[in-house]
Write an enzyme that holds these catalytic residues in place. Structure first.
Site, PDB file in Angstrom:
ATOM      1  N   SER A 240      -8.782  -7.191  -6.576  1.00 34.80           N
ATOM      2  CA  SER A 240     -10.094  -7.221  -6.309  1.00 34.80           C
ATOM      3  C   SER A 240     -10.536  -8.755  -6.869  1.00 34.80           C
ATOM      4  O   SER A 240      -9.915  -9.643  -6.535  1.00 34.80           O
ATOM      5  CB  SER A 240     -10.921  -6.487  -7.045  1.00 34.80           C
ATOM      6  OG  SER A 240     -12.407  -6.460  -6.947  1.00 34.80           O
ATOM      7  N   ASP A 466     -12.302  -0.255   2.449  1.00 35.12           N
ATOM      8  CA  ASP A 466     -12.582  -0.694   1.022  1.00 35.12           C
ATOM      9  C   ASP A 466     -14.323  -0.823   1.156  1.00 35.12           C
ATOM     10  O   ASP A 466     -14.692  -1.916   1.590  1.00 35.12           O
ATOM     11  CB  ASP A 466     -11.964  -2.064   0.881  1.00 35.12           C
ATOM     12  CG  ASP A 466     -11.869  -2.328  -0.554  1.00 35.12           C
ATOM     13  OD1 ASP A 466     -12.828  -2.355  -1.152  1.00 35.12           O
ATOM     14  OD2 ASP A 466     -10.940  -2.702  -0.967  1.00 35.12           O
ATOM     15  N   HIS A 493     -10.917   1.428  -2.924  1.00 35.16           N
ATOM     16  CA  HIS A 493     -10.896   0.088  -3.268  1.00 35.16           C
ATOM     17  C   HIS A 493      -9.566  -0.222  -3.821  1.00 35.16           C
ATOM     18  O   HIS A 493      -9.300  -0.018  -5.087  1.00 35.16           O
ATOM     19  CB  HIS A 493     -12.114  -0.533  -4.185  1.00 35.16           C
ATOM     20  CG  HIS A 493     -12.034  -1.617  -4.845  1.00 35.16           C
ATOM     21  ND1 HIS A 493     -11.871  -2.802  -4.010  1.00 35.16           N
ATOM     22  CD2 HIS A 493     -12.306  -2.118  -5.918  1.00 35.16           C
ATOM     23  CE1 HIS A 493     -12.171  -3.916  -4.662  1.00 35.16           C
ATOM     24  NE2 HIS A 493     -12.486  -3.424  -5.881  1.00 35.16           N
TER      25      HIS A 493
END
Length: 526
Positions: A240, A466, A493
């Site tokens: 991320s 996601d 995610h």
């Protein structure tokens, strides 16, 4: 306060920082007088040549969960000293907390160190490695690399730590609605946001700490950590927001990269506003996928028609604006119900829990959604909060494009509500400027498409479903870095090194042998 907590992400730029100064006379053939003064020492040399002092990790824990994990003797920890301000390396310093699990395989097969960042910004790399280390020990990565987790500057056990709210302040903040779009409502929200920025400045150690909390400085810390660990090249896994650290490191130090795995990429081609709207759309897609799965059961609290699920959820959640649900000596507010739902949408494994939480709304039981909200806000059972959310806002304020126009802010909120109607409070867009508009330091980075020459091949992992970092972001980052794209077909995610055999086989082969997958490689959720 109305920070854009789950609505913000970007790729930003940092210029290359020279490790050693190059000194040469203007005329290479001219004789140098014997009286010439020696070149001054590089101001960063003492940081690059420091020796880490490893010891037990128990004292580094900042949460209940970390206290239990960090007590394991297989981990050792140290502190890395770095300049607080790289423009003034002789001034104040910061301390970066580092956790290590040594390579489990034969010493002769050890490749080096493998650094991890979990995202956020504001996530603890120490906590991530402590939680993943058990399942990674027998993997090729765990066998051949020392697994390294670090808390970026200002985060977790690193000091000075970003600190904005007390535990009592957090209880007030989570009950704060900020749903009044009137001029009086906007004025009240902005007063709260201005106060938040002031508290962050006072409680974190001054404006200098906040000014240098961004990714621009984190990547320089990473390079110093790489050197002190004894690695000529960096091996790194970023999830991320951690992909932003990885891509900026690639721009700043391409010559120091061996392997980069970037999973759940932030889109480098979009503005902060457009990316925020896209992220909201991603969460709505995740909500819709959850609702469709839930609708297979006749007892689904959202009903058996997925097309009506958002309206049903709104009907259950919006009454909390006027009448929150008591949960012991606490309450489930409307913001907490939304936050708890968002938390559960990060991974398909949470869907059964979310089903029970939404069912609780209909019966006046807010325990599950409140617990999910606690998890999101890093609140322990003892009522103590970690600082990851405060770090998120602080780092975003110096990493992102800043909105100082109320009309632009209102338009952003309006577009975000349209993209994710399940989150919409139904009261209209509140155009209050967020805390970043009142920040004591200007942005130190901006969204930027990476421009990197001479970078070794990288591996970008992107998931089709996601919710937080849409699939196309990974496609765009792979293009920007000229890297290899690995696609995961699933609803969660990030996925790398988390148990999917297909994904983990590709990632391990790349990390250990720099072997990239064929173009178009896809793995499925099974």
């Amino acid at each position: 306060m109305s920070p854009r907590r789950t609505l913000l992400s970007c790729v930003v730029f940092v210029s290359a920082f020279a490790i050693f100064a190059a000194c040469a006379p203007a005329n290479q053939n001219a004789a140098v007088p014997s009286t010439a003064a020696p070149a001054p020492p590089d101001p960063l040399q003492r940081f690059y040549t420091q020796q880490l002092s490893w010891g037990p990790c128990a004292d580094y824990a900042t949460s209940e969960s970390d206290s239990a994990r960090f007590a394991d003797e297989k981990f050792d920890c140290a502190r890395l000293e770095v300049p607080l301000d790289y423009a003034a390396p002789e001034g104040r310093t910061a301390s970066i907390a580092v956790l290590r699990q040594k390579a489990a395989g034969p010493p002769a097969q050890r490749i080096g160190s493998l650094l991890f960042n979990p995202g956020g910004p504001g996530g603890s790399g120490m906590g991530l490695v402590a939680s993943l280390a058990g399942q990674l020990t027998q993997s090729p990565a765990g066998q051949r690399f020392d697994l390294i987790g670090f808390d970026p500057r200002g985060v977790g056990a690193s000091t000075p730590a970003i600190d904005c709210l007390t535990d009592a302040d957090w209880a007030v903040e989570r009950a704060d609605l900020d749903v009044d779009p009137s001029p009086a409502g906007v004025e009240q929200s902005e007063a709260e946001n201005r106060q938040y920025a002031q508290w962050c400045t006072e409680r974190s150690g001054g404006p200098e700490v906040l000014a240098n909390a961004g990714t621009r400085d984190v990547v320089k810390d990473v390079d110093i950590l790489r050197a002190t660990l004894g690695d000529p090249k960096l091996n790194y896994v970023g999830f991320s927001y951690g992909t932003r650290i990885g891509s900026q490191y690639a721009e700043a130090f391409p010559q120091n990269v061996r392997a980069l795995v970037l999973d759940g990429a932030l889109d480098p081609t979009q503005t902060t506003i457009d990316r925020t709207v896209e992220q909201n759309a991603g969460f709505q897609l995740a909500f819709d996928a959850f609702a469709a799965d839930c609708a297979k059961s006749p007892t689904c609290p959202l009903g058996t028609d997925p097309s009506k699920a958002t309206a049903v959820f709104q009907a259950l959640a919006r009454p909390l604006i006027d009448k929150p649900i008591p949960v012991g000596n606490r309450i489930l507010s409307f913001p907490d119900a939304i936050t708890g739902t968002v938390q559960a949408l990060y991974a398909k494994a949470y869907w059964p829990v979310l089903t029970r939480g939404i069912a609780g709304l209909a019966t006046g039981d807010g325990r599950i959604l409140l617990a999910l909200g606690d998890q999101y806000y890093d609140r322990g059972q003892d009522g103590v909060y970690g600082n990851n959310n405060e770090a998120f806002i602080s780092i975003s304020c110096v990493d992102e494009e800043r909105i100082t126009d109320r009309a632009v802010q209102a338009d952003l909120i309006r577009r975000a509500n349209e993209a994710a109607p399940f989150r919409d409070d139904g009261r209209g867009a509140v155009g209050a400027l967020d805390p970043c508009a009142f920040w004591p330091a200007p942005p130190s980075s901006k969204p930027h498409v990476p421009h990197v020459e001479g970078l070794p091949a990288t591996l970008i992992v992107s998931t089709t479903g996601d919710p937080a970092t849409p699939y196309q972001a990974g496609v765009d980052l792979a293009k920007g870095l000229k890297g290899s794209l690995l696609t995961f077909e699933g609803n969660q995610h990030t996925v790398a090194l988390q148990g999917n055999r297909c994904i983990d086989a590709v990632v391990n082969a790349y990390l250990t042998d720099l072997k990239l997958p064929p173009d178009g490689t896809r793995c499925a959720d099974r």
